[in-house]
Design an enzyme around this catalytic site. Structure first.
Site, mmCIF file in Angstrom:
data_model
loop_
_atom_site.group_PDB
_atom_site.id
_atom_site.type_symbol
_atom_site.label_atom_id
_atom_site.label_comp_id
_atom_site.label_asym_id
_atom_site.label_seq_id
_atom_site.Cartn_x
_atom_site.Cartn_y
_atom_site.Cartn_z
ATOM 1 N N ARG A 177 -12.861 -4.917 26.168
ATOM 2 C CA ARG A 177 -12.952 -3.548 25.888
ATOM 3 C C ARG A 177 -12.736 -2.704 27.086
ATOM 4 O O ARG A 177 -12.083 -1.558 27.175
ATOM 5 C CB ARG A 177 -14.038 -2.862 25.117
ATOM 6 N N CYS A 198 -25.758 -4.220 8.401
ATOM 7 C CA CYS A 198 -25.753 -3.952 9.971
ATOM 8 C C CYS A 198 -24.596 -3.059 10.533
ATOM 9 O O CYS A 198 -24.724 -2.459 11.521
ATOM 10 C CB CYS A 198 -25.741 -5.290 10.549
ATOM 11 N N ARG A 206 -21.198 4.363 12.665
ATOM 12 C CA ARG A 206 -22.318 5.250 13.170
ATOM 13 C C ARG A 206 -22.088 6.378 14.234
ATOM 14 O O ARG A 206 -22.100 7.414 14.363
ATOM 15 C CB ARG A 206 -23.573 4.474 13.440
ATOM 16 N N ARG A 207 -21.443 5.624 15.202
ATOM 17 C CA ARG A 207 -20.830 6.422 16.317
ATOM 18 C C ARG A 207 -20.201 7.440 16.173
ATOM 19 O O ARG A 207 -19.997 8.490 16.627
ATOM 20 C CB ARG A 207 -20.640 5.450 17.754
ATOM 21 N N LYS A 265 -29.643 -5.930 15.964
ATOM 22 C CA LYS A 265 -28.838 -4.864 15.172
ATOM 23 C C LYS A 265 -28.022 -5.438 14.027
ATOM 24 O O LYS A 265 -27.291 -4.911 13.418
ATOM 25 C CB LYS A 265 -28.346 -3.920 16.232
ATOM 26 N N ASP A 266 -27.621 -6.590 14.771
ATOM 27 C CA ASP A 266 -26.315 -7.411 13.975
ATOM 28 C C ASP A 266 -26.778 -8.187 12.842
ATOM 29 O O ASP A 266 -26.185 -8.666 11.966
ATOM 30 C CB ASP A 266 -25.478 -8.187 14.803
ATOM 31 N N ARG A 277 -11.631 -2.974 19.570
ATOM 32 C CA ARG A 277 -12.489 -4.307 19.411
ATOM 33 C C ARG A 277 -12.198 -5.196 20.484
ATOM 34 O O ARG A 277 -11.532 -4.930 21.465
ATOM 35 C CB ARG A 277 -11.916 -4.749 18.176
ATOM 36 N N GLY A 278 -13.071 -6.393 20.457
ATOM 37 C CA GLY A 278 -13.054 -7.350 21.547
ATOM 38 C C GLY A 278 -14.347 -7.442 22.190
ATOM 39 O O GLY A 278 -15.139 -6.436 22.005
#
Length: 273
Positions: free
Chosen positions: A156, A246, A132-133, A81-82, A150-151
């Site tokens: 997280r 991505c 997207r989320r 996905k990345d 982030r992280g």
């Protein structure tokens, strides 16, 4: 002895993933020495900026691909996905491995009385840096608030569980949690019935090599998984058609029907600013 240098990002998840690839190759393609190398990418170095603020479509891959082109690496292990839809001309995705669960999931704060997004009260804060989320939450759960987080996964989760945390839950990928034995934190699996679709290629690992490197491709061939390759190639092809990187706000859901037929759902949520 032949040495095969395998590169990955600097994160616990990425290192666990490359270790699993090395272990497999040592069993099914013995002979060479497989060495893993950890490289910091643009997005690893900046843990503050939101994904949509990066002015690039290859925030997870550029540094690794440079080393591949320079022959300092022979293979790169990516979360599919990345991976951008357009690779450097001298590079190719040689192998797509068997997919882990591709769905997004909810992880509630420790000791939360809630398990599902649907049960959260108005104003509850959902941690996610994914455009997207965020778009799907805004569309289907407008009473909830999304804030960046982030992280790496453990970072997280620490931010979520901290006493002074503002987050009520996180939205994460099931695959990543399961690969580092954190699947027990999952409180809800999300699907089309919840209005939540996953990223194209999510849950699958992809192995990038130099174009024409047939010797390395032969070593990696036992990792290839046909049904995953077909489904993920279709998902990434649509992303490419939409000219999305991505981090583009595109969600998909694929299902096989028997051995030949499958259905494909596509969602392009509204732009997040």
């Amino acid at each position: 002895m032949e040495v095969v240098n395998i590169g990955t990002r600097r994160s616990q998840l990425a290192i666990a993933q490359v270790d699993s690839i090395v272990k497999h190759l040592q069993t099914f393609a013995p002979g060479p020495e497989y060495r893993s190398q950890v490289v910091s990418t643009m997005a690893d170095e900046n843990q503050v900026k939101s994904f949509q603020d990066f002015n690039a479509k290859s925030i997870w891959t550029e540094e690794l691909e440079k080393l591949l082109i320079e022959k300092k690496l022979d293979v790169i292990v990516h979360c599919l996905k990345d991976v951008p839809t357009k690779l450097p001309e001298s590079c190719t995705l040689g192998i797509i491995c068997e997919r882990e669960d591709p769905r997004d999931v909810v992880v509630m704060k420790n000791n939360s009385p809630h398990k599902k997004l649907q049960s959260l009260p108005a104003g509850a804060i959902v941690g996610t840096s994914s455009v997207r989320r965020k778009a799907q939450i805004m569309r289907h759960y407008p009473h909830l608030i999304c804030e960046d987080v982030r992280g790496n996964l453990n970072t997280r989760l620490r931010k979520l569980d901290a006493e002074d945390s503002s987050y009520d839950c996180l939205i994460l990928a099931a695959a990543g949690l399961k690969r580092i034995d954190l699947g027990y934190r999952i409180t809800q699996y999300l699907g089309p019935e919840d209005g939540m679709l996953y990223a194209p290629g999510q849950g699958a690992l992809a192995l990038e090599v130099r174009e024409g490197d047939e010797k390395t491709l032969k070593l990696l061939s036992s990792l290839s998984h046909q049904t995953t390759t077909l489904a993920c190639s279709a998902e990434k092809s649509l992303l490419k058609t939409l000219e999305g990187g991505c981090s583009a706000p595109v969600g998909v859901h694929t299902d096989w029907e028997g051995d030949h037929l499958w259905k494909f759902d596509l969602q392009t949520p509204p732009q997040i600013t």
